[in-house]
Write a protein that holds these residues in place. Structure first.
Motif, PDB file in Angstrom:
ATOM      1  N   ILE B 194       0.838  -1.211   0.000  1.00 18.69           N
ATOM      2  CA  ILE B 194       0.000   0.000   0.000  1.00 18.69           C
ATOM      3  C   ILE B 194       0.867   1.252   0.000  1.00 18.69           C
ATOM      4  CG2 ILE B 194      -1.586   1.354   1.443  1.00 18.69           C
ATOM      5  CD1 ILE B 194      -2.940  -1.287   2.231  1.00 18.69           C
ATOM      6  N   VAL B 195       1.895   1.251   0.850  1.00 18.96           N
ATOM      7  CA  VAL B 195       2.741   2.438   0.948  1.00 18.96           C
ATOM      8  C   VAL B 195       3.560   2.636  -0.324  1.00 18.96           C
ATOM      9  CG1 VAL B 195       4.659   3.494   2.204  1.00 18.96           C
ATOM     10  CG2 VAL B 195       2.821   2.336   3.475  1.00 18.96           C
ATOM     11  N   SER B 196       4.163   1.570  -0.811  1.00 18.70           N
ATOM     12  CA  SER B 196       5.049   1.725  -1.965  1.00 18.70           C
ATOM     13  C   SER B 196       4.289   2.072  -3.247  1.00 18.70           C
ATOM     14  CB  SER B 196       5.888   0.459  -2.171  1.00 18.70           C
ATOM     15  OG  SER B 196       5.053  -0.637  -2.431  1.00 18.70           O
ATOM     16  N   ASN B 197       2.996   1.807  -3.255  1.00 16.52           N
ATOM     17  CA  ASN B 197       2.190   2.142  -4.439  1.00 16.52           C
ATOM     18  C   ASN B 197       1.254   3.319  -4.199  1.00 16.52           C
ATOM     19  OD1 ASN B 197       2.647  -0.100  -6.629  1.00 16.52           O
ATOM     20  ND2 ASN B 197       2.620  -1.148  -4.660  1.00 16.52           N
ATOM     21  N   ASP B 198       1.491   4.041  -3.102  1.00 15.26           N
ATOM     22  CA  ASP B 198       0.699   5.241  -2.783  1.00 15.26           C
ATOM     23  C   ASP B 198      -0.808   4.961  -2.744  1.00 15.26           C
ATOM     24  OD1 ASP B 198       3.040   6.645  -2.674  1.00 15.26           O
ATOM     25  OD2 ASP B 198       2.838   7.521  -4.678  1.00 15.26           O
ATOM     26  N   LEU B 199      -1.171   3.799  -2.271  1.00 15.31           N
ATOM     27  CA  LEU B 199      -2.589   3.438  -2.247  1.00 15.31           C
ATOM     28  C   LEU B 199      -3.297   3.909  -0.984  1.00 15.31           C
ATOM     29  CD1 LEU B 199      -2.273  -0.211  -3.640  1.00 15.31           C
ATOM     30  CD2 LEU B 199      -3.102   1.807  -4.865  1.00 15.31           C
ATOM     31  N   TYR B 200      -2.582   4.597  -0.117  1.00 16.85           N
ATOM     32  CA  TYR B 200      -3.163   5.035   1.157  1.00 16.85           C
ATOM     33  C   TYR B 200      -3.950   6.344   1.031  1.00 16.85           C
ATOM     34  CZ  TYR B 200       1.165   7.698   0.876  1.00 16.85           C
ATOM     35  OH  TYR B 200       2.178   8.503   0.414  1.00 16.85           O
ATOM     36  N   SER B 201      -3.917   6.956  -0.136  1.00 22.22           N
ATOM     37  CA  SER B 201      -4.638   8.225  -0.299  1.00 22.22           C
ATOM     38  C   SER B 201      -5.384   8.229  -1.635  1.00 22.22           C
ATOM     39  CB  SER B 201      -3.660   9.411  -0.275  1.00 22.22           C
ATOM     40  OG  SER B 201      -2.844   9.396  -1.429  1.00 22.22           O
ATOM     41  N   LYS B 202      -6.403   9.066  -1.704  1.00 16.48           N
ATOM     42  CA  LYS B 202      -7.141   9.209  -2.964  1.00 16.48           C
ATOM     43  C   LYS B 202      -6.220   9.706  -4.073  1.00 16.48           C
ATOM     44  CE  LYS B 202     -11.919  10.000  -1.515  1.00 16.48           C
ATOM     45  NZ  LYS B 202     -13.019  10.974  -1.394  1.00 16.48           N
ATOM     46  N   ALA B 203      -5.366  10.663  -3.713  1.00 16.19           N
ATOM     47  CA  ALA B 203      -4.461  11.219  -4.728  1.00 16.19           C
ATOM     48  C   ALA B 203      -3.548  10.137  -5.272  1.00 16.19           C
ATOM     49  CB  ALA B 203      -3.644  12.361  -4.118  1.00 16.19           C
ATOM     50  N   GLY B 204      -3.059   9.299  -4.393  1.00 17.04           N
ATOM     51  CA  GLY B 204      -2.180   8.209  -4.830  1.00 17.04           C
ATOM     52  C   GLY B 204      -2.921   7.199  -5.679  1.00 17.04           C
ATOM     53  N   GLN B 205      -4.127   6.896  -5.292  1.00 23.85           N
ATOM     54  CA  GLN B 205      -4.914   5.929  -6.065  1.00 23.85           C
ATOM     55  C   GLN B 205      -5.227   6.453  -7.453  1.00 23.85           C
ATOM     56  OE1 GLN B 205      -8.316   4.641  -3.771  1.00 23.85           O
ATOM     57  NE2 GLN B 205      -7.066   3.847  -2.106  1.00 23.85           N
ATOM     58  N   MET B 206      -5.387   7.760  -7.583  1.00 20.35           N
ATOM     59  CA  MET B 206      -5.689   8.338  -8.895  1.00 20.35           C
ATOM     60  C   MET B 206      -4.518   8.196  -9.863  1.00 20.35           C
ATOM     61  SD  MET B 206      -7.934  11.719  -7.969  1.00 20.35           S
ATOM     62  CE  MET B 206      -8.177  12.164  -9.665  1.00 20.35           C
ATOM     63  N   LYS B 207      -3.309   8.059  -9.319  1.00 15.39           N
ATOM     64  CA  LYS B 207      -2.135   7.903 -10.188  1.00 15.39           C
ATOM     65  C   LYS B 207      -2.053   6.503 -10.794  1.00 15.39           C
ATOM     66  CE  LYS B 207       0.840   9.342  -7.038  1.00 15.39           C
ATOM     67  NZ  LYS B 207       2.094   9.683  -6.360  1.00 15.39           N
ATOM     68  N   SER B 208      -2.775   5.558 -10.149  1.00 14.41           N
ATOM     69  CA  SER B 208      -2.704   4.171 -10.595  1.00 14.41           C
ATOM     70  C   SER B 208      -3.613   3.956 -11.805  1.00 14.41           C
ATOM     71  CB  SER B 208      -3.125   3.248  -9.455  1.00 14.41           C
ATOM     72  OG  SER B 208      -3.192   1.922  -9.907  1.00 14.41           O
ATOM     73  N   THR B 209      -3.126   3.171 -12.764  1.00 15.15           N
ATOM     74  CA  THR B 209      -3.926   2.932 -13.970  1.00 15.15           C
ATOM     75  C   THR B 209      -4.434   1.500 -14.079  1.00 15.15           C
ATOM     76  OG1 THR B 209      -1.902   2.469 -15.184  1.00 15.15           O
ATOM     77  CG2 THR B 209      -2.750   4.715 -15.305  1.00 15.15           C
ATOM     78  N   GLY B 210      -4.008   0.645 -13.180  1.00 11.59           N
ATOM     79  CA  GLY B 210      -4.421  -0.756 -13.274  1.00 11.59           C
ATOM     80  C   GLY B 210      -5.102  -1.230 -12.004  1.00 11.59           C
ATOM     81  N   ASP B 211      -5.514  -2.481 -12.035  1.00 11.04           N
ATOM     82  CA  ASP B 211      -6.094  -3.075 -10.844  1.00 11.04           C
ATOM     83  C   ASP B 211      -5.017  -3.263  -9.776  1.00 11.04           C
ATOM     84  OD1 ASP B 211      -8.492  -3.208 -12.149  1.00 11.04           O
ATOM     85  OD2 ASP B 211      -8.350  -5.338 -12.636  1.00 11.04           O
ATOM     86  N   VAL B 212      -5.467  -3.286  -8.541  1.00 13.04           N
ATOM     87  CA  VAL B 212      -4.542  -3.555  -7.437  1.00 13.04           C
ATOM     88  C   VAL B 212      -4.229  -5.050  -7.426  1.00 13.04           C
ATOM     89  CG1 VAL B 212      -4.245  -3.448  -4.931  1.00 13.04           C
ATOM     90  CG2 VAL B 212      -5.479  -1.616  -6.136  1.00 13.04           C
ATOM     91  N   ASP B 213      -2.991  -5.373  -7.128  1.00 16.03           N
ATOM     92  CA  ASP B 213      -2.578  -6.783  -7.101  1.00 16.03           C
ATOM     93  C   ASP B 213      -1.595  -6.976  -5.947  1.00 16.03           C
ATOM     94  OD1 ASP B 213      -2.035  -9.409  -7.659  1.00 16.03           O
ATOM     95  OD2 ASP B 213      -0.816  -9.001  -9.436  1.00 16.03           O
ATOM     96  N   PHE B 214      -2.135  -7.400  -4.802  1.00 15.56           N
ATOM     97  CA  PHE B 214      -1.285  -7.559  -3.629  1.00 15.56           C
ATOM     98  C   PHE B 214      -0.389  -8.789  -3.782  1.00 15.56           C
ATOM     99  CE2 PHE B 214      -4.596  -4.896  -1.669  1.00 15.56           C
ATOM    100  CZ  PHE B 214      -3.790  -3.957  -1.036  1.00 15.56           C
ATOM    101  N   PRO B 215       0.774  -8.765  -3.112  1.00 11.61           N
ATOM    102  CA  PRO B 215       1.698  -9.913  -3.200  1.00 11.61           C
ATOM    103  C   PRO B 215       1.069 -11.185  -2.626  1.00 11.61           C
ATOM    104  CG  PRO B 215       2.809  -7.979  -2.291  1.00 11.61           C
ATOM    105  CD  PRO B 215       1.353  -7.650  -2.340  1.00 11.61           C
TER     106      PRO B 215
END
Lengths: 157, 461
Positions: B194-215
């Motif tokens: 979550i931290v390394s992919n900036d998924l902890y904030s709305k702003a960070g999630q907006m930068k993502s273009t794909g589905d989330v895929d946890f290890p």
């Protein structure tokens, strides 16, 4: 071959759907067991004849043709009921089907009953249309924005 | 049919148990984070040696691959997981041999990150792994080192809300009239992603273009031979906990307990109006869901445990074979409405619940005979500890994990409900009754992208 296996083989021949899809080897839903029970309860004597035709030695070269065209009306219309059950999750009385196949069918719509809530969700008509039943989908949010996967993935081996 | 590749991997994993005995340190490929995976096969007798066998990185499933036997393999995996995550945090003491009542002690997961520490109200980056849980200002005056913070109310009652259960069905009130409290925690693997992919904030999630895929969790395989080796990789894990407030009438020796700050977040809205408050309480664990993403099963594996005193089954009620006491059922109340939430308003600052309301809960789907049996086996090695008071309800797993047409993987069992977390959605109604994988299959980020079976990311600010 056990009666259930014979029933699945019959169902695959009638529907054109892979038997492993109709009754997976590891199957938590087991709608096939419900359908077997339904058909064997609603028309026990004819159902036994259907099973015996499918398990004959040697087996019929074309099982679907043998059941639908070569074994008389009782077998034919029970097999139609079984087909409809797999596709629609509903039970249509074979005698009603006979009546509605006559030259002058009744004007009123044919009656049927949903076998179970499980059967409703497992109706193969939806998979054959690469879709899902109303009110039930295991597809993810936003799936409607993507083309469906290939038909063979739904119904093929 | 369960995918062949998955079964093959599982079979290899089971076979690895013996192979591991001959593996030397030189054979071990370095992986991050390195962990010693528990690869005990489910055919192993349940003895006290399992108490320290460690956390499975993957379920060991062995032939025959019938649904019953595979279910047993996953249930065995669930118990191994339960033992490992509830082992003492110090990493040295055996589970059930702590210094607390009933051998209790702080658990491994009490060092994990809770949802509010990760999905922060201001959208800022979470504090590093291992840093103390941030204490809300309303709690600062009464906080002590080591206190957990159990938040009470989400801004909007949804699946992660502490005040209500899924689909706004309502809160669960114990036999003392107190609200049941909930918390959600994640392990370091999930937190780091979550931290390394900036998924902890709305702003960070907006930068993502794909589905989330946890290890995923897996064992390492030597490329040359394909043999399974250690160390493996621990997959993403999340735990949902349900707590009751302990009172003098409750025996601490029957519960895993912890001291916690009960923080009621302020809520103003149509569902409820709750004033911010904080107080300290001792909480007793009554329910625990453990979800683990493992190789070959991208739908995660869902293990659900409960306190044995929570509620009778409906069959017990019908047969009048009731215990004298339950956490969420009054045997003396003949006209109490079964499995119905309290009427509104729901304000956790008002306890006991007005009108003497207490939840009258029964278990709709009883445990299978096989689950009862495996519970008895593990209770025997936990005898005399707080942990013998927890039972596995079941483990949900995908029977066809690789299905192209059904991303839920056709889960087994189809329905799985914990009476403390899915109280009001028990049953066997498609799309309505509790089904872990099917429900979490709908989880998204704040941008509507698939969030990999977790609603945690939906809480970003």
């Amino acid at each position: 071959m056990a009666d259930m296996d014979t029933f699945v083989a019959i169902s695959a021949a009638l529907t054109g759907i892979d038997p492993g899809k109709l009754a997976p080897g590891v199957d938590p839903i087991k709608v096939s067991a419900e359908y077997f029970q339904k058909a064997s309860t609603e028309a026990p004597d004819v159902f036994k004849r259907v099973l015996s035709i499918a398990s004959a030695t040697p087996p019929p070269a074309n099982l679907a043709d043998a059941l639908l065209n070569g074994s008389g009306d009782d077998v034919r219309f029970l097999c139609r009921s079984i087909m409809l059950m797999w596709f629609l999750g509903s039970w249509f009385n074979p005698n009603d089907l006979k009546l509605y196949a006559s030259a002058i069918p009744p004007a009123a719509p044919i009656s049927s009953s949903v076998v179970s809530s499980k059967a409703y969700t497992q109706g193969w008509v939806w998979a054959a249309a690469q879709a899902h039943p109303m009110g039930y989908s295991t597809l993810r949010f936003g799936y409607w924005n993507q083309p469906p996967v290939a038909l063979n993935d739904f119904i093929g081996a | 049919m369960r995918s062949f590749s998955s079964l093959l991997c599982a079979a290899i994993l089971a076979a690895a148990t013996m192979a591991l005995a001959t593996i030397t340190a030189a054979d071990v490929a370095p992986t991050e984070p390195p962990v010693s995976c528990n690869v005990t096969p489910p055919s192993t007798p349940v003895t006290s040696t399992l108490l320290t066998s460690g956390l499975p990185c993957k379920a060991a499933i062995i032939a025959p691959f019938t649904i019953e036997n595979i279910q047993h393999g996953f249930d065995f995996y669930s118990w191994l997981t339960f033992l490992a995550v509830n082992s003492p945090q110090n990493g040295k003491t055996v589970i059930g041999q702590g210094t607390g009542a009933g051998g209790d002690s702080p658990t491994v997961w009490q060092g994990w990150k809770d949802i509010d520490s990760v999905m922060r109200a201001d959208g800022s980056q979470p504090t590093p792994w291992g840093a103390p849980t941030p204490v809300p200002s309303a709690c600062a005056r009464i906080a002590s080192p080591g206190d957990a913070v159990v938040s009470m109310v989400g801004k909007t009652p949804n699946v992660l809300s502490a005040i209500s259960e899924p689909f706004k069905t309502g809160p669960l009130i114990d036999q003392n009239g107190n609200y049941t409290r909930f918390d959600i925690l994640m392990n370091q693997t999930m937190f780091d992603h979550i931290v390394s992919n900036d998924l902890y904030s709305k702003a960070g999630q907006m930068k993502s273009t794909g589905d989330v895929d946890f290890p995923v969790g897996s064992l390492s395989a030597k490329p040359a031979t394909g043999a399974v080796t250690e160390p493996g990789v621990l997959g993403s894990m999340m735990i949902k906990l349900a707590w009751k407030v302990m009172t003098p009438a409750d025996s601490p020796a029957r519960f895993h307990t912890m001291s916690a700050l009960i923080y009621n977040k302020p809520v103003a809205g149509t569902d409820a109006s709750v004033k911010e408050s904080c107080h300290k309480a001792t909480l007793g664990l009554v329910g625990i869901h453990i979800a683990h993403k493992i190789a070959g099963d991208p739908q995660w594996i869902w293990s659900s445990f409960e306190h044995i005193d929570n509620a009778p089954s409906q069959a017990d009620v019908d047969a009048k074979t009731l215990n004298a006491h339950y956490n969420y059922f009054d045997p003396s109340c003949a006209d109490c409405k079964i499995n119905e939430p309290p009427g509104r308003p729901w304000d956790p600052n008002v306890e006991p619940f007005p009108g003497h309301f207490k939840s009258q809960i029964t278990r709709v789907i009883p445990l299978t005979d096989a689950t009862v049996a495996i519970n008895a086996s593990f209770h025997a090695i936990l005898k005399g500890t707080v942990w013998e008071n927890y039972m596995l309800i079941s483990t949900q797993w995908p029977t066809n994990a690789a299905s192209k047409t059904d991303p839920t993987g056709r889960p087994a069992p189809t329905y799985l409900a914990n009476t403390t977390a899915e109280t009001y959605i028990q049953g066997r109604v498609p799309m309505s009754s509790s089904n872990c994988i099917e429900c979490h299959n709908n989880a998204t980020t704040t941008t509507g992208r698939f969030s990999d079976f977790t609603y945690i990311l939906e809480n970003a600010h």
